[in-house]
Design an enzyme around this catalytic site. Structure first.
Site, PDB file in Angstrom:
ATOM      1  N   ASP A   1       3.868  46.831 -21.317  1.00 47.95           N
ATOM      2  CA  ASP A   1       3.525  46.360 -22.658  1.00 47.95           C
ATOM      3  C   ASP A   1       3.608  44.833 -22.713  1.00 47.95           C
ATOM      4  O   ASP A   1       2.705  44.169 -23.212  1.00 47.95           O
ATOM      5  CB  ASP A   1       4.468  46.990 -23.678  1.00 47.95           C
ATOM      6  CG  ASP A   1       4.037  46.764 -25.117  1.00 47.95           C
ATOM      7  OD1 ASP A   1       3.141  45.936 -25.358  1.00 47.95           O
ATOM      8  OD2 ASP A   1       4.591  47.425 -26.012  1.00 47.95           O
TER       9      ASP A   1
ATOM     10  N   ASP B   1       4.727  39.183 -27.817  1.00 45.55           N
ATOM     11  CA  ASP B   1       3.912  40.378 -27.606  1.00 45.55           C
ATOM     12  C   ASP B   1       3.685  41.137 -28.909  1.00 45.55           C
ATOM     13  O   ASP B   1       4.639  41.529 -29.594  1.00 45.55           O
ATOM     14  CB  ASP B   1       4.594  41.289 -26.590  1.00 45.55           C
ATOM     15  CG  ASP B   1       3.686  42.410 -26.137  1.00 45.55           C
ATOM     16  OD1 ASP B   1       2.760  42.128 -25.363  1.00 45.55           O
ATOM     17  OD2 ASP B   1       3.917  43.546 -26.564  1.00 45.55           O
TER      18      ASP B   1
ATOM     19  N   ASP C   1       2.889  44.012 -31.575  1.00 43.71           N
ATOM     20  CA  ASP C   1       3.132  45.455 -31.752  1.00 43.71           C
ATOM     21  C   ASP C   1       1.920  46.048 -32.463  1.00 43.71           C
ATOM     22  O   ASP C   1       1.772  45.920 -33.680  1.00 43.71           O
ATOM     23  CB  ASP C   1       4.398  45.679 -32.575  1.00 43.71           C
ATOM     24  CG  ASP C   1       4.777  47.156 -32.657  1.00 43.71           C
ATOM     25  OD1 ASP C   1       3.961  48.010 -32.234  1.00 43.71           O
ATOM     26  OD2 ASP C   1       5.880  47.456 -33.153  1.00 43.71           O
TER      27      ASP C   1
ATOM     28  N   ASP D   1      -9.495  41.342 -23.617  1.00 45.04           N
ATOM     29  CA  ASP D   1      -8.598  40.735 -22.634  1.00 45.04           C
ATOM     30  C   ASP D   1      -7.356  41.595 -22.419  1.00 45.04           C
ATOM     31  O   ASP D   1      -6.772  42.127 -23.368  1.00 45.04           O
ATOM     32  CB  ASP D   1      -8.181  39.351 -23.143  1.00 45.04           C
ATOM     33  CG  ASP D   1      -7.280  38.613 -22.194  1.00 45.04           C
ATOM     34  OD1 ASP D   1      -7.695  38.371 -21.048  1.00 45.04           O
ATOM     35  OD2 ASP D   1      -6.143  38.275 -22.601  1.00 45.04           O
TER      36      ASP D   1
ATOM     37  N   HIS E   1      -2.002  46.006 -21.030  1.00 43.95           N
ATOM     38  CA  HIS E   1      -0.772  45.659 -21.729  1.00 43.95           C
ATOM     39  C   HIS E   1      -0.802  46.042 -23.205  1.00 43.95           C
ATOM     40  O   HIS E   1       0.157  45.750 -23.928  1.00 43.95           O
ATOM     41  CB  HIS E   1      -0.524  44.154 -21.603  1.00 43.95           C
ATOM     42  CG  HIS E   1      -0.631  43.653 -20.208  1.00 43.95           C
ATOM     43  ND1 HIS E   1       0.370  43.796 -19.277  1.00 43.95           N
ATOM     44  CD2 HIS E   1      -1.646  43.037 -19.555  1.00 43.95           C
ATOM     45  CE1 HIS E   1      -0.016  43.276 -18.125  1.00 43.95           C
ATOM     46  NE2 HIS E   1      -1.233  42.808 -18.264  1.00 43.95           N
TER      47      HIS E   1
ATOM     48  N   GLU F   1     -10.990  44.273 -19.659  1.00 49.25           N
ATOM     49  CA  GLU F   1     -10.371  43.751 -18.441  1.00 49.25           C
ATOM     50  C   GLU F   1      -9.113  44.567 -18.150  1.00 49.25           C
ATOM     51  O   GLU F   1      -8.070  44.378 -18.773  1.00 49.25           O
ATOM     52  CB  GLU F   1     -10.000  42.280 -18.611  1.00 49.25           C
ATOM     53  CG  GLU F   1      -9.362  41.700 -17.349  1.00 49.25           C
ATOM     54  CD  GLU F   1      -8.368  40.589 -17.633  1.00 49.25           C
ATOM     55  OE1 GLU F   1      -8.185  39.746 -16.754  1.00 49.25           O
ATOM     56  OE2 GLU F   1      -7.761  40.577 -18.722  1.00 49.25           O
TER      57      GLU F   1
END
Length: 520
Positions: free
Chosen positions: A227, A233, A235, A264, A268, A295
């Site tokens: 992740d 990052d 959520d 992109d 993740h 990607e």
């Protein structure tokens, strides 16, 4: 992943429709081969105009070379004035507001972007937006909250107890003042970060404060759970996040007139969010053929296949990273590489209707995070394989076509332009392969009612004797004619009454043969 699961996934793919036939790849109703270009390099710049102005001036030359789509760099405001956009700060600022020390993005102003997009639209050149939805950088304020430091090699393993950290997680967007979107982001909208301002330490921290669910389970399993990639990052399960990003997707397509997205770093991001993002953008804009390419960076086809299945067909195509890796390995191995295996393990061989093929991009450049540059000794052969074959949807890299300070080779550019014109004018119809020799392979495009077709020969050994290294191929209906080199018209090949000819390669490793209509 077990071998059984791999073969099961491959079997189940039979019931998953391909994505590319359901998407808009070029002008509606056109029979021309569609071709995409990535219109930037990592350090792309122009000395006397903005990048958007440069793009506008190149619209007509791009169309003349046969391009039907252009993948533009991320158009939003980055965390620093020269940020390329992968350091995403504000998606809603396309170079309109004074934020992060600048009004324009690295690429130019919003006005310049829209003018360039309109010029492309007038010439039937589709624009693709690079959507960076995984993370944010450049927050306006710090916040204090609880988090747990995890093992970078296994993000499911805690290596410290829960404690308070201070993170750069508050995004107020003071220059935009709520225009287009009133959402202001805070630590509740993120899952992790890599810097604790309180102790001034690096690491990967999973936010554990109240209402946080931890890492998403619907991401890649590399490093236990992938992740977290970089920055702060996002959520994608948070209702406010979902609402804002769904709205942005529709807004940016409508604002720019773009026809789709390059997504992109999808390994993740929560797969369920991405699937809904694509569907909503199509439904809300009324564009059922909205283009999407994702990607997922892995040279292992076995890891990519579950993602192809997860997106249910027709939702997104994928960059063929395994094929790129083959090209890279072939360029490093030279004559020891068996060209008959060049397509093995690639997405385009297994699922041509889902494969966006490419030779290099900004991340594979020398010195970049995914460095795997295809050397010039195999660059032209690689482009011939993606541009002149009937499978996959090719994407050309700006750095290989246009002069630049990073990776330009004049001979490669010259050959690439010729290959693009050959794709535009000749590479049509059914294909027959002649992959018979270790260092010299060929294939024929039989043509259609409007195009004559072509024969292609590739080699990877500069020591080959071209007088003896030839491939006997059948060109179909061109019985008793003469073929000539597309690169050197003085070179000709006689075709017998059964359609067979003996075709050599060239000292450059690539040769394209077309019917010599003047002689005929």
């Amino acid at each position: 992943m077990s071998q059984f699961r791999y073969w099961l996934d491959r079997l189940l793919l039979r019931w998953v429709p391909p994505s590319l036939p359901a998407m808009q790849l070029g002008p509606e109703g056109s029979s021309q081969n569609p071709t995409m270009i990535q219109f930037f390099t990592w350090d792309a710049h122009t000395p006397d105009m903005s990048w958007w102005e440069h793009f506008e001036k190149q619209v007509l030359p791009l169309v003349a070379l046969g391009f039907t789509q252009v993948w533009l760099p991320p158009p939003h405001k980055a965390m620093v004035p020269k940020g390329c956009g992968y350091d995403a700060y504000d998606l809603w600022d396309l170079g309109e507001f004074n934020q992060k020390g600048t009004v324009a993005t690295r690429w130019g102003t919003k006005e310049e972007l829209l003018r360039a997009c309109d010029a492309a639209k007038q010439c039937n050149l589709n624009v693709i937006i690079d959507a960076v939805l995984n993370h944010k950088l450049g927050a306006d304020r710090t916040e204090t909250f609880r988090a747990v430091r995890v093992d970078p090699l296994n993000r499911l393993k805690d290596i410290e107890s829960e404690r308070h950290v201070k993170g750069w997680t508050a995004f107020d967007f003071p220059g935009r003042l709520g225009k287009y979107s009133s959402m202001q982001w805070n630590f509740n909208h993120f899952t992790g970060l890599d810097w604790d301002e309180l102790t001034r330490t690096n690491g990967i921290f999973r936010i554990s404060s109240e209402r946080h669910e931890g890492w998403s389970k619907w991401v890649d399993t590399e490093n236990g759970n992938y992740d977290y990639l970089l920055g702060i990052d996002i959520d994608h399960r948070h209702p406010e996040v979902r609402k804002d990003l769904f709205a942005w997707g529709s807004w940016v397509l409508e604002t720019t007139g773009a026809c789709g997205f390059r997504l992109d770093a999808i390994k993740h991001m929560d797969r369920r969010f991405l699937l809904e993002f694509i569907k909503k953008c199509r439904n809300q804009t009324g564009r059922k053929q909205t283009f999407a390419v994702s990607e997922y960076w892995s040279a292992n086809l076995q890891l990519l296949i579950p993602y192809v299945r997860a997106f249910q067909g027709q939702q997104t195509s994928f960059f063929d990273v395994p094929l790129h890796e083959n090209f890279h390995r072939a360029s490093k191995a030279g004559a020891s590489y068996d060209l008959r295996t060049i397509l093995d393990g690639s997405l385009v061989k297994l699922r041509p209707g889902d494969a966006v093929t490419f030779v290099d991009n900004h991340d594979t450049q020398v010195g970049q995070s995914l460095e795997s540059w295809v050397d010039i000794n195999f660059k032209s052969q690689a482009y011939a394989l993606i541009l002149l074959r009937c499978h996959g949807y090719p994407c050309v890299f700006y750095g290989d076509l246009y002069p630049n300070d990073e990776c330009y080779d004049e001979d490669t550019s010259r050959t690439l332009k010729q290959l693009l014109l050959a794709r535009k004018s000749f590479a049509y119809g059914p294909m027959v392969d002649y992959f018979e020799h270790r260092n010299c392979i060929g294939f024929v495009r039989m043509g259609d009612s409007d195009h004559a077709g072509c024969a292609v020969v590739l080699s990877n050994d500069p020591m080959l004797d071209l007088s003896t290294c030839k491939i006997r191929m059948n060109v179909g209906s061109h019985l008793g004619t003469t073929f000539r080199s597309f690169f050197d018209g003085s070179r000709t090949i006689a075709i017998d009454r059964d359609g067979w000819g003996v075709f050599p390669s060239s000292v450059d490793g690539v040769e394209v043969w077309i019917e010599n209509r003047e002689i005929k």
